[in-house]
Design a protein around this motif. Structure first.
Motif, short mmCIF file in Angstrom:
data_model
loop_
_atom_site.label_atom_id
_atom_site.label_comp_id
_atom_site.label_asym_id
_atom_site.label_seq_id
_atom_site.Cartn_x
_atom_site.Cartn_y
_atom_site.Cartn_z
N THR A 128 1.10 -0.87 0.25
CA THR A 128 0.26 0.32 -0.07
C THR A 128 0.72 1.06 0.12
O THR A 128 0.51 1.92 -0.78
N VAL A 129 1.88 1.05 1.04
CA VAL A 129 2.95 2.19 1.51
C VAL A 129 3.16 1.99 -0.83
O VAL A 129 3.26 3.68 -0.97
N LYS A 130 3.95 1.41 -1.45
CA LYS A 130 4.37 1.87 -2.83
C LYS A 130 3.69 2.15 -3.31
O LYS A 130 3.82 3.32 -4.04
N ASN A 131 2.40 2.35 -3.86
CA ASN A 131 0.89 2.53 -4.03
C ASN A 131 1.55 3.92 -3.90
O ASN A 131 0.21 4.57 -5.27
N PHE A 132 0.90 4.41 -3.22
CA PHE A 132 0.71 5.56 -2.49
C PHE A 132 2.22 6.01 -2.90
O PHE A 132 1.69 7.95 -3.95
N THR A 133 2.89 5.98 -2.91
CA THR A 133 4.36 6.38 -3.36
C THR A 133 4.35 6.30 -4.78
O THR A 133 4.30 7.95 -5.31
N GLN A 134 3.91 5.53 -5.53
CA GLN A 134 3.85 5.73 -7.22
C GLN A 134 2.35 6.57 -7.55
O GLN A 134 3.33 7.02 -8.44
N LEU A 135 1.53 6.64 -6.67
CA LEU A 135 0.30 7.49 -7.13
C LEU A 135 1.54 9.29 -7.10
O LEU A 135 0.74 9.72 -8.34
N ARG A 136 1.29 9.45 -6.47
CA ARG A 136 2.29 10.58 -5.36
C ARG A 136 3.81 10.85 -7.24
O ARG A 136 2.95 11.91 -7.76
N ASN A 137 4.22 9.46 -6.78
CA ASN A 137 5.40 10.18 -8.04
C ASN A 137 4.97 10.40 -9.47
O ASN A 137 5.30 11.14 -10.80
N ASN A 138 3.83 9.73 -10.13
CA ASN A 138 3.55 9.85 -11.22
C ASN A 138 2.34 10.65 -11.57
O ASN A 138 1.75 10.26 -12.82
#
Length: 188
Positions: A128-138
């Motif tokens: 989930t943390v990875k998904n939120f980070t990807q959402l932010r970065n992309n």
């Protein structure tokens, strides 16, 4: 600490208006804003004074940079105090539930009840943390943003076409700098 007066909120019975005896504070989930509770406000406004803030970085509330969940809770309780509300019910959905749980721990004497929707007490798992980070970065990339929004609509909204049509333009308009996920691993 940020200024609780800069938090945008909807108040069904603002100062001076005759209000029901009990107050309900509704805390929305990540990627949403206070409008997520518009149907509940309509259904319960005659039974409760309802306060619905836009949490930091969402809706009409500006970001205050990276804030801990505890600092956000303190700020929300300060908001309630500034509105003359000493005791209240709190309902938190997802991220709002993270805040509601911390509010119950830090301010148990202020709460009449705690309602939790689709939330947890533990830290988010690494995926989930990875998904939120990807959402932010992309988020800045329009094609990726479209994929994210279209992928989240059925997960968060379900099959309700009117709700999807309501939230789609709101989500497309989000600015990743506003929702303060610079350290997504601290979400829980």
């Amino acid at each position: 600490m940020a200024n609780p007066q800069s938090i945008y909120d909807t108040d069904t019975h603002p100062a001076g208006a005759a209000a029901p005896a009990e107050t309900l504070l509704l805390l929305h989930g990540f990627f949403m804003d206070g409008r997520m509770f518009r149907h509940q406000v309509e259904a319960f406004k005659n039974r409760f004074r309802i306060i619905v803030p836009d949490l930091r970085g969402f809706g009409q509330t500006p970001s205050a940079g990276v804030m801990s969940l505890e600092a956000q809770v303190d700020e929300l309780v300060e908001l309630m105090t500034s509105l003359g509300i000493e005791r209240f019910h709190v309902d938190g959905m997802s991220m709002g539930g993270y805040l509601a749980l911390r509010m119950a721990k830090r301010y148990a004497d202020r709460l009449q009840s705690l309602i939790l929707i689709a939330t947890q007490s533990n830290r988010d798992n690494p995926e989930t943390v990875k998904n939120f980070t990807q959402l932010r970065n992309n988020w800045p990339h329009p094609m990726v943003r479209k994929m994210i929004v279209e992928g989240l609509l059925p997960v968060i909204i379900g099959d309700n076409r009117a709700e999807k049509d309501f939230w789609r333009p709101i989500w497309f308009a989000h600015d990743r700098q506003r929702y303060g996920c610079d350290d997504c691993s601290r979400r829980a």
